[in-house]
Design an enzyme around this catalytic site. Sequence first.
Site, PDB file in Angstrom:
ATOM      1  N   GLY A 179      35.917  17.405  34.187  1.00  0.00           N
ATOM      2  CA  GLY A 179      36.362  17.720  35.546  1.00  0.00           C
ATOM      3  C   GLY A 179      35.165  17.924  36.460  1.00  0.00           C
ATOM      4  N   SER A 180      35.268  18.925  37.350  1.00  0.00           N
ATOM      5  CA  SER A 180      34.315  19.045  38.450  1.00  0.00           C
ATOM      6  C   SER A 180      32.872  19.277  38.036  1.00  0.00           C
ATOM      7  CB  SER A 180      34.753  20.167  39.380  1.00  0.00           C
ATOM      8  OG  SER A 180      36.022  19.851  39.903  1.00  0.00           O
ATOM      9  N   THR A 181      32.641  19.834  36.858  1.00  0.00           N
ATOM     10  CA  THR A 181      31.254  20.024  36.451  1.00  0.00           C
ATOM     11  C   THR A 181      30.553  18.670  36.319  1.00  0.00           C
ATOM     12  OG1 THR A 181      32.237  20.387  34.287  1.00  0.00           O
ATOM     13  CG2 THR A 181      31.220  22.270  35.331  1.00  0.00           C
ATOM     14  N   PHE A 182      31.361  17.644  36.124  1.00  0.00           N
ATOM     15  CA  PHE A 182      30.787  16.310  35.996  1.00  0.00           C
ATOM     16  C   PHE A 182      30.310  15.768  37.346  1.00  0.00           C
ATOM     17  CE2 PHE A 182      30.894  11.690  35.452  1.00  0.00           C
ATOM     18  CZ  PHE A 182      30.187  11.557  34.269  1.00  0.00           C
ATOM     19  N   LYS A 183      30.797  16.385  38.426  1.00  0.00           N
ATOM     20  CA  LYS A 183      30.443  15.905  39.764  1.00  0.00           C
ATOM     21  C   LYS A 183      28.934  15.917  40.002  1.00  0.00           C
ATOM     22  CE  LYS A 183      34.835  17.102  41.947  1.00  0.00           C
ATOM     23  NZ  LYS A 183      35.609  18.225  42.511  1.00  0.00           N
TER      24      LYS A 183
END
Lengths: 610, 390
Positions: free
Chosen positions: A277-281
């Site tokens: 999820g967003s940590t991958f951003k």
Amino acid sequence: MLAIAFFFCIVAGKLFYVQIIDGRSLQAKALDQWTRDVPLVATRGGIYDRNGLLLAGTDTAYTLYVRPVEVQDAPHLARVIADALYLEYDSVLSKVARTGVSEVTVAKKLPKEQVLALMQAAPKGVYFSRDISRYYPYGNFMSQLLGFTDADTKGQTGLELYYDDYLRGLNGYQLTEADIRGNSLSDAIRYVPAVEGMDIVLTADKSIQFFAESAVDSAYRKYGAKSASCLVLDDTGGIVAMAEAPSFDLNNVPRDDLDALFAMCKMSAVSNVYEMGSTFKIITMAAAVNEGVADLDDTFYCAGSKEVDGQRIKCWKTKGHGSQTFAEAVQNSCNCAFMELALRVGTAKMYEYFRLFGLTQKTGVDLSGEASGLLLPEDAVKPVDLARIGFGQAIAVTPLELARAVTACVNGGLLYTPRVLERVQADGKLVYQSVPQAKQVLKPSTSALVRQLLLGVVNNGSGRLAGVAGYEIGGKTGTAQKYKNGAIDRGKYLSSFIGFLSAGSRQYVALLYVDEPQGLYYGSQVAAPYVGEIFANVAAYLDVPQANVEELPTFVMPDCLGKTYGEVQALCRKHGIYLEAGGEGSRVVYQFPVAGSECTSKCVLFVDMG
Amino acid sequence: MWKEGSILKSKSAAISNAPLPQYLAVRRRFGIPLFVAVIALSLFGLVMLYSASYYTAEYKYDDAFYYVKKQAVAFAIAVAVMIGLSRVPLKWVRKCQIPLLVVSFVLMGLVFIPALGVESYGARRWLHMGFFSMQPSEIAKFAFVLSVACYADRYGLDTFRKILPPLGIGAAFCVLLLLEPNMSVTMIMLGLVLLTLYAGGAKGKYFALLAVPIVVAVPVLVAIEPYRLQRLLAFVDPWASPKGEGYQLIQSYYALGSGGWFGVGFLHSRQKYMFLPFAESDFIFSVIGEEWGLVGAVAVMALILFVVYSGYRIASASSNRFAALLAYGITSVIALQSLLNVAVVTGCVPPTGVPLPFVSFGGSSLVCFASGVGVLLSIDRINAAAHIIH
């Protein structure tokens, strides 16, 4: 007479065959039965943390036993043993005088000195055996990483298995001539000493591991999660801490339920892949910045969803973030903005970065059971998929792969091979020193900008709860819905936070993820505070100079229940706190912190709209 | 009294009847060399007995010389009996024929009486006689050759009917031996029957008839005691059951193989540390091979062969048919038993327990063999006297 002589010659011929032609091989076989070799067990090497603190050691203890048939004067012998070992006379006597058994164990886990003192008196019928056992000073601690051994102290899991060859050493033996009953006929005719096992020193830090352990343990308990895990890397890829909850005591390995044990032994950071999820951003961000398709001057508009190839993809905030700068989009973790970034970079370039960051293959860490990222085949990626990948969906990586890539994003652009072994030493002498291996994957300027953006997330955005006043901490939250058989697995999330702490010239990257938390599930709330707690401890432990902290004004949280989104937004703007809202309704049905709590501007308000 | 067809007759007759020039007719006396060889063999046996047995003796009896002491006493008795018998007139020996046969049968019968017979390793071969134990079969072998010599001398063996009585005695002994059971001595007894009857003038075709019951007996004997078949198989491939039937032979091979050309040296046998069963008796030749090598083992065999050679020379030098047959029979006992022992130890035949004459531990055995040699010496003395008369 001639016949007799003839037969004697036949016998002589056979004698020649047995004694001369077959002699050598017969003698070799005979040698085997003439000698008894007593193994000299090599002491297994220790495992130490980077500061030389023992994490796994070898204990030598002695077991004393008696062969009652050989005992001549049982009361006297019982008295001698009881005095030497400080045991109760009556219980020793009952063992020594037992009949109908060949051996009776009198006492276990005896220190060498006691046994030597007793054997000096050389009582008949008394024997002892040397037992070697592995012990772990901290018990339920770093259990997955360290691993454990079997009863013969052979490594079975974790580092105990991976570095078994170093740790184990080489057993020696003592060859003694013996008669058929095994009685020695002479002193040892051959003595091959054991080669003691080598010690291994890890990049891990016992104290930081301890902080990580307590963080995952409380997260696991507090949220009734399936599991909670934490991985801490230093800026050269060294694994500083790896903690998992639930866990087990290495000194008392629960072998009754092997399936459960196997699950608990697993290093999820290495062996599991997750849609983060967003940590991958952070990866998308770094690629976009490095490719020059995004900078601080850019603005992004979020209407709550974005149409890609005719398909509408929602932002996590369905009401939309409106117009936002690049920095604000990162702080808001706006999906629409990251879809845009990914599309700007393009599939080919994005995949090039994935390869550069090592997400497409194993990291090469010195641990067994490593998995590698699961990516859609590049030629099958449609713009819709690329948009989703931009905010961390449709791509699964191991936590270690992510943490390693994020380390490169904040350390000036160097991607290191993760490692857990710092050095090997034998007898205190250095045998092997591991050297960090790195390659430049980002421009230093890109890394600097990503750092700045991530600092903003902690200072002003969803990562506030990871912040520790006076320290330079940046990071990114992540809340990923879990999928099952291709459909959203309702109510199941992976809540994560990945952050970095600047400690002088060094940096530490921590990734904490909670699998299937119950109740609250936002990464900003479930994971970020624990990373903040870890960093606060690490900073204090490493004596990181603390910047001057201004006293933040406090206020009492008002009751938001029943309020509209606009009213709550106004409230947050007034107090300068970060708002995170979920749900599709128009009125607040749930809030955290609850009304009446004392809050500062570092607080994050969560509301559910129903 | 001389009958055609006797090999002994033709030789002895050629020497004793033909007038030969004095210098050619001078017979060498074999008594002295035989005596020396037997004493040497026995003394060497005594020394090797110590080497082979001291460890076991120390362990079992707390006395390293346990076996040696007993054997030394037997040796002294044996020398006395040997010298004594060499002075006894042969007719006295002849008179012992019936008593010796009776004693043999009685003693061999007593073995089966539980109070007197000792069962060991599944067989009743030993007789407890208060202060000492003995194997009656030791006496039986000599009783048989003595009776055959007497019978052949008196009645001849030229017809089939005439060979039946000695054959019956031999068969009776064989049956008793098989009941013990004692396969090894049975084999020796069979060999003695063949050799003595043939030497006594029985025709070759009679032996073909004798072969029939033997061929029939083998499968029957195997059926009665299946361990015999196992032993046979173990002999073919001892490594198939290194802990079971093949054990003895393998241990003997280990000893011999370790010896090589010149051996590991006196007292340095490793196999005697209880690995080799019966190292002091049936397998003492293995220890000799281990400590003295092929050279020593062959030397011992040569010495035994010399004893046998001397015995046969004494037999053929005798002009008296009874004396010749008796000397021939006694020598054959020595020859057959020695051959069987070394053949077992070297794995040429299936394992069977039989001591090496003069060398192995065993007082009754030593005294019996020495008695036989004493009779040989007596015959040699007669031969010499006869020559002087001529």
